[in-house]
Structures are given as C-alpha cells and as structure tokens.
Design a protein around this motif. Structure first.
Motif, mmCIF file in Angstrom:
data_model
loop_
_atom_site.group_PDB
_atom_site.id
_atom_site.type_symbol
_atom_site.label_atom_id
_atom_site.label_comp_id
_atom_site.label_asym_id
_atom_site.label_seq_id
_atom_site.Cartn_x
_atom_site.Cartn_y
_atom_site.Cartn_z
ATOM 1 N N ASN A 174 0.852 -1.181 0.000
ATOM 2 C CA ASN A 174 0.000 0.000 0.000
ATOM 3 C C ASN A 174 0.894 1.239 0.000
ATOM 4 O OD1 ASN A 174 -1.986 1.896 0.309
ATOM 5 N ND2 ASN A 174 -2.473 1.388 2.416
ATOM 6 N N TYR A 175 0.732 2.099 -1.004
ATOM 7 C CA TYR A 175 1.585 3.283 -1.136
ATOM 8 C C TYR A 175 1.054 4.504 -0.384
ATOM 9 C CZ TYR A 175 4.174 0.890 -4.845
ATOM 10 O OH TYR A 175 4.957 0.016 -5.547
ATOM 11 N N ALA A 176 -0.147 4.391 0.166
ATOM 12 C CA ALA A 176 -0.761 5.542 0.836
ATOM 13 C C ALA A 176 0.033 5.928 2.081
ATOM 14 C CB ALA A 176 -2.201 5.211 1.215
ATOM 15 N N PHE A 177 0.023 7.222 2.398
ATOM 16 C CA PHE A 177 0.665 7.701 3.620
ATOM 17 C C PHE A 177 -0.253 8.719 4.285
ATOM 18 C CE2 PHE A 177 2.205 10.239 0.077
ATOM 19 C CZ PHE A 177 2.039 11.549 0.514
ATOM 20 N N LYS A 178 0.039 9.027 5.522
ATOM 21 C CA LYS A 178 -0.835 9.886 6.318
ATOM 22 C C LYS A 178 -0.537 11.365 6.053
ATOM 23 C CE LYS A 178 -2.284 10.722 11.107
ATOM 24 N NZ LYS A 178 -2.061 12.161 11.117
ATOM 25 N N LEU A 179 -1.601 12.151 6.014
ATOM 26 C CA LEU A 179 -1.462 13.599 5.893
ATOM 27 C C LEU A 179 -2.490 14.220 6.835
ATOM 28 C CD1 LEU A 179 0.501 15.164 4.096
ATOM 29 C CD2 LEU A 179 -1.364 15.613 2.523
ATOM 30 N N ASN A 180 -2.078 15.162 7.635
ATOM 31 C CA ASN A 180 -2.975 15.752 8.630
ATOM 32 C C ASN A 180 -4.139 16.490 7.960
ATOM 33 O OD1 ASN A 180 -1.395 14.845 10.748
ATOM 34 N ND2 ASN A 180 -0.155 16.704 10.796
ATOM 35 N N ARG A 181 -5.268 16.500 8.652
ATOM 36 C CA ARG A 181 -6.464 17.150 8.124
ATOM 37 C C ARG A 181 -6.226 18.643 7.890
ATOM 38 N NH1 ARG A 181 -11.681 16.277 11.691
ATOM 39 N NH2 ARG A 181 -11.049 14.129 11.255
ATOM 40 N N LYS A 182 -5.503 19.274 8.782
ATOM 41 C CA LYS A 182 -5.232 20.711 8.632
ATOM 42 C C LYS A 182 -4.394 20.972 7.378
ATOM 43 C CE LYS A 182 -4.436 23.079 12.353
ATOM 44 N NZ LYS A 182 -3.779 23.666 13.557
ATOM 45 N N VAL A 183 -3.453 20.088 7.087
ATOM 46 C CA VAL A 183 -2.619 20.231 5.897
ATOM 47 C C VAL A 183 -3.478 20.108 4.636
ATOM 48 C CG1 VAL A 183 -0.747 19.187 4.561
ATOM 49 C CG2 VAL A 183 -0.530 19.424 7.034
ATOM 50 N N LYS A 184 -4.399 19.139 4.627
ATOM 51 C CA LYS A 184 -5.281 18.955 3.473
ATOM 52 C C LYS A 184 -6.123 20.208 3.226
ATOM 53 C CE LYS A 184 -5.782 13.971 4.300
ATOM 54 N NZ LYS A 184 -6.750 12.888 4.629
#
Length: 206
Positions: A96-106
């Motif tokens: 799985n290539y997905a990684f985490k990104l914070n909601r505020k960053v999005k």
C-alpha cells in the motif's frame, strides 16, 4: 475582501461577489500543494505488482544431486534464484503506497490551490449552470463563450444534464463541490464555480 464578477451563461455580468479571503485569497503554499498531490496520487496506486520468491515456486523438495563427487557446486533446491525457473530474489510484493497527511494540511492545501487560481485571474463564477437536456454541443458553446481551453467546472449539487453533457469533452471535467480536490484544481488551467459551489466551499473551508 476579494471580489469577483459573477456572470450568467451568456457571459453577461450579473453582479459582483465578495469571496472569503481565507479560502480564495490566502497565502499560496506550494509545498503543501505538492504534498497533497503526492498524497492523492499515492492513494490511487494499486500496489498489486508481485512475483514468486523461492518459497512460492512449486517443487524443490528434493536435493537436486548429492553434495559431493559430481564436480558441480553444491545445491539444495531447484527453486533458488540462481536456477532457471526458480524464485525471484528481492522481487516486488503487494503493498500500500498511501501515507498519512494531517487534516489541517489537506485543508490549507486546498485553500492554496483555490487561491492560486483566483490570484492568477483564472477563476470564473457563474450565477447558475443549467441545461434543458443532455447536450455536449450546448455545453461546449458555454465553455467556448468564456474562451476556456481547459477547465474544471464545479457545481453545487447533482445535475445529470451538465455532468453527462461534459463527459465527452476532452479538456473539461465537472465535479460537485463536495468532491473538489487539489489534484484536479491544479491539473486544469481554469476554474469555473457556480455561486452555490462557492457558498459550499466557503462553508467547508472558512
């Protein structure tokens, strides 16, 4: 406050609208846009590439020949990578290539993308976008009227006539406001919003 002219489908000026500066006239942060695009493209990757290693290849239970006396190098199994038909060493495995990104960053990344289109004067706001029937020709006339070579069109609610009329146009994509994303905003040179879509975006991001 940031202001934008509101047009009807005939390109007649209808009114002038104030935009929320937090959403449409914020500081553009290219590094956040870059991170969000990477995040979206990574999540789309299937990650299904795979090959058989020495444990997955059939056979190999028996030692091919005795340890000594043959003149050959010692071998324990025919499934080893150095044998033809053996397993692959260090080959790709499903991942799985997905990684985490914070909601505020999005959220900040989307505001940056929308703000960049406004600051580049490539944002068009329509009072409404309606067609009487499904017609690619009619929709293309609207696009050509505003001299848009490629555009992301954002509507506020489900509209089958508009959505189906646009799907055969090569450089135009129609999205509902709840599906707006950084990748599509940056992919198309122009951004077209209905007034209803502007209200939804401001409500969600402001």
């Amino acid at each position: 406050m940031a202001k934008v002219t509101v047009y009807d489908m005939q390109k007649n000026q209808v009114s002038e609208r104030e935009l929320n500066e937090v959403v449409f006239d914020a500081e553009v942060r290219p590094y956040l846009v870059h991170d969000m695009v990477r995040y979206q493209l990574a999540a789309r990757r299937q990650g299904t590439s795979a090959c058989k290693n020495r444990a997955a290849v059939a056979g190999g239970g028996k030692k091919p020949f005795k340890q000594k006396g043959t003149g050959n190098a010692r071998q324990g199994t025919v499934t080893a990578p150095n044998h033809v038909g053996g397993g692959v060493a260090f080959g790709p495995t499903p991942r799985n290539y997905a990684f985490k990104l914070n909601r505020k960053v999005k959220k900040l990344a989307l505001c940056s993308a929308l703000s960049s289109r406004f600051q580049e004067q490539k944002l068009t706001v329509l009072s409404e976008l309606k067609l009487d029937s499904i017609s690619t020709k009619s929709f293309k006339q609207v696009v050509d009227r505003f001299e848009l070579k490629d555009a992301l069109v954002v509507i506020d609610a489900a509209n089958p006539e508009v959505e189906l009329s646009a799907r055969n146009l090569r450089n135009v994509k129609v999205l509902r406001a709840d599906g707006v994303n950084v990748y599509d905003v940056m992919k198309y040179s122009n951004l077209v919003l209905t007034e209803g879509a502007v209200e939804q975006l401001e409500g969600a991001l402001a």
